[in-house]
Design a protein around this motif. Structure first.
Motif, PDB file in Angstrom:
ATOM      1  N   ALA A  50     -79.737  87.909 -18.251  1.00  0.00           N
ATOM      2  CA  ALA A  50     -79.109  88.699 -19.310  1.00  0.00           C
ATOM      3  C   ALA A  50     -80.166  89.431 -20.131  1.00  0.00           C
ATOM      4  CB  ALA A  50     -78.272  87.802 -20.215  1.00  0.00           C
ATOM      5  N   ALA A  51     -81.235  88.743 -20.487  1.00  0.00           N
ATOM      6  CA  ALA A  51     -82.301  89.362 -21.267  1.00  0.00           C
ATOM      7  C   ALA A  51     -82.978  90.481 -20.485  1.00  0.00           C
ATOM      8  CB  ALA A  51     -83.324  88.307 -21.685  1.00  0.00           C
ATOM      9  N   SER A  52     -83.180  90.264 -19.189  1.00  0.00           N
ATOM     10  CA  SER A  52     -83.820  91.276 -18.346  1.00  0.00           C
ATOM     11  C   SER A  52     -82.944  92.521 -18.220  1.00  0.00           C
ATOM     12  CB  SER A  52     -84.113  90.687 -16.963  1.00  0.00           C
ATOM     13  OG  SER A  52     -84.675  91.657 -16.110  1.00  0.00           O
ATOM     14  N   ILE A  53     -81.629  92.321 -18.056  1.00  0.00           N
ATOM     15  CA  ILE A  53     -80.704  93.460 -17.969  1.00  0.00           C
ATOM     16  C   ILE A  53     -80.731  94.256 -19.269  1.00  0.00           C
ATOM     17  CG2 ILE A  53     -78.264  94.105 -17.853  1.00  0.00           C
ATOM     18  CD1 ILE A  53     -77.858  91.763 -15.911  1.00  0.00           C
ATOM     19  N   ALA A  54     -80.697  93.555 -20.389  1.00  0.00           N
ATOM     20  CA  ALA A  54     -80.713  94.233 -21.686  1.00  0.00           C
ATOM     21  C   ALA A  54     -82.002  95.031 -21.867  1.00  0.00           C
ATOM     22  CB  ALA A  54     -80.541  93.222 -22.806  1.00  0.00           C
ATOM     23  N   ARG A  55     -83.132  94.418 -21.530  1.00  0.00           N
ATOM     24  CA  ARG A  55     -84.424  95.098 -21.689  1.00  0.00           C
ATOM     25  C   ARG A  55     -84.487  96.366 -20.843  1.00  0.00           C
ATOM     26  NH1 ARG A  55     -89.621  95.190 -19.371  1.00  0.00           N
ATOM     27  NH2 ARG A  55     -91.317  95.245 -20.913  1.00  0.00           N
ATOM     28  N   GLU A  56     -84.079  96.259 -19.584  1.00  0.00           N
ATOM     29  CA  GLU A  56     -84.133  97.412 -18.682  1.00  0.00           C
ATOM     30  C   GLU A  56     -83.216  98.534 -19.170  1.00  0.00           C
ATOM     31  OE1 GLU A  56     -83.031  98.532 -14.034  1.00  0.00           O
ATOM     32  OE2 GLU A  56     -83.137  96.447 -14.670  1.00  0.00           O
ATOM     33  N   THR A  57     -82.020  98.172 -19.608  1.00  0.00           N
ATOM     34  CA  THR A  57     -81.055  99.181 -20.059  1.00  0.00           C
ATOM     35  C   THR A  57     -81.539  99.880 -21.323  1.00  0.00           C
ATOM     36  OG1 THR A  57     -79.265  97.816 -19.144  1.00  0.00           O
ATOM     37  CG2 THR A  57     -78.648  99.574 -20.677  1.00  0.00           C
ATOM     38  N   ILE A  58     -82.043  99.107 -22.281  1.00  0.00           N
ATOM     39  CA  ILE A  58     -82.524  99.700 -23.537  1.00  0.00           C
ATOM     40  C   ILE A  58     -83.719 100.615 -23.275  1.00  0.00           C
ATOM     41  CG2 ILE A  58     -83.636  99.145 -25.734  1.00  0.00           C
ATOM     42  CD1 ILE A  58     -81.854  96.620 -25.810  1.00  0.00           C
ATOM     43  N   GLN A  59     -84.628 100.197 -22.411  1.00  0.00           N
ATOM     44  CA  GLN A  59     -85.770 101.046 -22.094  1.00  0.00           C
ATOM     45  C   GLN A  59     -85.326 102.361 -21.464  1.00  0.00           C
ATOM     46  OE1 GLN A  59     -88.157  98.177 -19.778  1.00  0.00           O
ATOM     47  NE2 GLN A  59     -89.832  98.575 -21.205  1.00  0.00           N
ATOM     48  N   GLN A  60     -84.349 102.304 -20.567  1.00  0.00           N
ATOM     49  CA  GLN A  60     -83.850 103.523 -19.934  1.00  0.00           C
ATOM     50  C   GLN A  60     -83.234 104.470 -20.945  1.00  0.00           C
ATOM     51  OE1 GLN A  60     -81.191 102.026 -16.919  1.00  0.00           O
ATOM     52  NE2 GLN A  60     -82.826 101.621 -15.453  1.00  0.00           N
ATOM     53  N   ARG A  61     -82.475 103.910 -21.885  1.00  0.00           N
ATOM     54  CA  ARG A  61     -81.797 104.739 -22.884  1.00  0.00           C
ATOM     55  C   ARG A  61     -82.769 105.353 -23.891  1.00  0.00           C
ATOM     56  NH1 ARG A  61     -76.209 105.121 -23.395  1.00  0.00           N
ATOM     57  NH2 ARG A  61     -75.259 104.401 -21.460  1.00  0.00           N
ATOM     58  N   LEU A  62     -83.907 104.682 -24.124  1.00  0.00           N
ATOM     59  CA  LEU A  62     -84.814 105.132 -25.172  1.00  0.00           C
ATOM     60  C   LEU A  62     -86.087 105.778 -24.630  1.00  0.00           C
ATOM     61  CD1 LEU A  62     -82.873 103.396 -26.878  1.00  0.00           C
ATOM     62  CD2 LEU A  62     -84.855 102.561 -28.131  1.00  0.00           C
ATOM     63  N   VAL A  63     -86.158 105.993 -23.321  1.00  0.00           N
ATOM     64  CA  VAL A  63     -87.389 106.508 -22.748  1.00  0.00           C
ATOM     65  C   VAL A  63     -87.692 107.905 -23.277  1.00  0.00           C
ATOM     66  CG1 VAL A  63     -86.259 107.470 -20.692  1.00  0.00           C
ATOM     67  CG2 VAL A  63     -88.687 106.844 -20.612  1.00  0.00           C
ATOM     68  N   ASN A  64     -86.681 108.711 -23.509  1.00  0.00           N
ATOM     69  CA  ASN A  64     -86.900 110.076 -24.009  1.00  0.00           C
ATOM     70  C   ASN A  64     -85.617 110.534 -24.685  1.00  0.00           C
ATOM     71  OD1 ASN A  64     -88.022 112.524 -24.549  1.00  0.00           O
ATOM     72  ND2 ASN A  64     -87.968 113.280 -22.439  1.00  0.00           N
ATOM     73  N   PHE A  65     -85.409 110.098 -25.917  1.00  0.00           N
ATOM     74  CA  PHE A  65     -84.150 110.404 -26.590  1.00  0.00           C
ATOM     75  C   PHE A  65     -84.379 111.379 -27.737  1.00  0.00           C
ATOM     76  CE2 PHE A  65     -85.937 106.884 -28.956  1.00  0.00           C
ATOM     77  CZ  PHE A  65     -85.634 107.164 -30.269  1.00  0.00           C
TER      78      PHE A  65
END
Length: 475
Positions: A50-65
């Motif tokens: 669960a923590a890994s999924i959250a980390r990956e998703t948040i990084q994808q959303r914030l990579v260039n916002f």
């Protein structure tokens, strides 16, 4: 890693696996510093995932916002929540997994930071020797501590300390960030943010954390001190720390020297040239001139000192409220649904067939909506018999109806929506409309699309099937 951000995680002394992860990086354009601490829940088989999924998703959303920051943060939480929920129901061993998360984004160019928080990880702001807790633990014990019913030491030793109320994965949907604590605050030169998991705060109190930060040194040194303090206290859980510092130099204003310090023998006199007798400057007149300027400067300095003292006292008295998000405290209390809403939600949840008829004899129009109505079932045909109008309550900004991710088909027939910011939040091709009217709704339908992870996607939305219809026949 740059000098203004540092992250570290440690197994602790009593755990065999680490369910904590963190983010400590800059955005792709270099404008923002992104800091995040995520603590997995659900044991060895689930918490880490669960923590890994959250980390990956948040990084994808914030990579260039870009754009408004807080909606981006809550959107990242919602996306992570949906992926964790899907994993929970896809794998039996992961059916209880979830995670708590605190996310902060610092914009050093504007001296601001923004945050989103869910659970009992924490966010602190350290300024001028004072440590202020920004986030609130979303748990019963956290509520008792924040409201003053429990002291810090009592809360740290409470048997229900780690029972949380909110986390990513607890519910099928996070409706527009209603469950997420968000806010923003000034982040001044010299300020420091601390994000940490409960592996630190369950063992090290506020005074101990403050002492480690006040000791100074590079962020790496401070982070290691905090990890060591938690392990020295027993290390009963995984420990994660992320530090962010506004390392710009503080603005220092040079104090103007009093006139009496100047050399009296060499006064600088500028005489205006006029067609009159020359002005005679005597030693006595110079003394009077210097004395007048000295008195004026002393009055100004005393007045400035008094103003600064008042500001400091006011700041000390209101420090906690100053750093917290500027929200009316009443607005944070969940609204109680009215009887019509409760009746409507129960009718949707308990309906055994696929057709639900809403009669205007049972639901008196308008039906006032103050909290989103969730449709979480495979399919539903919601049909009005008579005049059914859904109307937004005063100040309500969220969708009237939300279609959960597991919903495949919902059709609204012969209903009206009045005054909503968003009337219906749907996804993919799950929503159908028949004789539906939207009056004064900013966004009648907000639709999202779900795609497989890490797959190439082509195409685009088809020509919308929605069209203007003729007047419905009277029933």
């Amino acid at each position: 890693m740059s000098d203004n951000i540092f992250g570290i995680t440690d197994l602790g002394r009593q755990r065999k696996n680490n369910e904590d992860v963190f983010i400590a990086e800059q955005s792709a354009d270099g404008r923002y510093i992104i800091a995040c601490v995520i603590d997995g829940v659900g044991g060895y088989n689930g918490g880490e995932i669960a923590a890994s999924i959250a980390r990956e998703t948040i990084q994808q959303r914030l990579v260039n916002f870009s754009g408004e920051v807080i909606p981006v943060l809550t959107g990242a939480f919602a996306a992570a929540n949906e992926k964790i929920w899907q994993e929970r129901h896809a794998v039996n061993e992961h059916s209880k997994m979830a995670c708590v998360v605190t996310l902060a984004v610092a914009d050093l160019s504007s001296n601001q930071f923004y945050y989103a928080h869910l659970g009992d990880t924490r966010l602190y702001l350290f300024r001028d020797g004072s440590l202020v807790k920004i986030s609130h633990d979303q748990s019963f014990v956290g509520f008792l501590e924040d409201s003053g019913r429990l002291s810090e030491s009592e809360a740290m030793n409470h048997p229900k300390r780690n029972e949380i109320d909110k986390a990513l994965g607890f519910h099928v949907n996070i409706i527009n960030g209603d469950e997420i604590e968000t806010g923003q605050s000034p982040f001044l030169p010299g300020d420091m943010l601390l994000l940490c998991s409960d592996g630190l705060t369950d063992v090290v109190n506020k005074a101990g954390i403050t002492a480690a930060i006040t000791g100074g040194g590079p962020l790496k040194t401070i982070g290691n001190k905090l990890i060591d303090a938690a392990n020295d206290g027993g290390g009963k859980d995984n420990i994660t720390v992320v530090l962010v510092k506004n390392d710009k130099e503080k603005q220092q204003h040079t104090v103007t020297k009093p006139m009496e310090n100047a050399q009296p023998g060499k006064p600088k006199i500028i005489a205006e040239q006029r067609p009159q007798a020359p002005v005679t400057v005597t030693e006595s007149s110079l003394r009077k001139s210097y004395k007048g300027w000295t008195i004026l400067l002393l009055v100004l300095v005393i007045g400035l000192a008094a103003a600064c003292l008042w500001q400091y006292v006011n700041y000390r008295n209101n420090r906690e409220n100053f750093f917290l998000p500027k929200k009316d405290s009443v607005a944070n209390v969940p609204l109680q649904r009215n009887l019509q809403e409760v009746k409507l939600q129960k009718a949707i949840n308990q309906n055994k067939g696929k057709i639900l008829v809403l009669s205007d004899t049972a639901f008196k129009s308008p039906v006032i909506i103050s909290q989103s109505i969730l449709i979480s079932r495979d399919s539903l045909y919601l049909k009005a018999k008579g005049n059914i109008i859904f109307q937004s309550d005063n100040g309500f900004k969220h969708p009237a109806f939300v279609l959960a991710s597991n919903t495949k088909s919902v059709q609204f027939d012969s209903v009206s929506f009045q005054g909503f910011n968003v009337a219906i939040s749907g996804h993919d091709e799950a929503l159908q409309l028949k004789n539906v009217r939207f009056n004064d709704c900013n966004i009648p339908v907000l639709n999202t699309y779900t795609f497989p992870r890490k797959k190439y996607i082509s195409g685009g939305p088809n020509i919308p099937a929605f069209r203007l219809d003729s007047l419905p026949k009277k029933k």
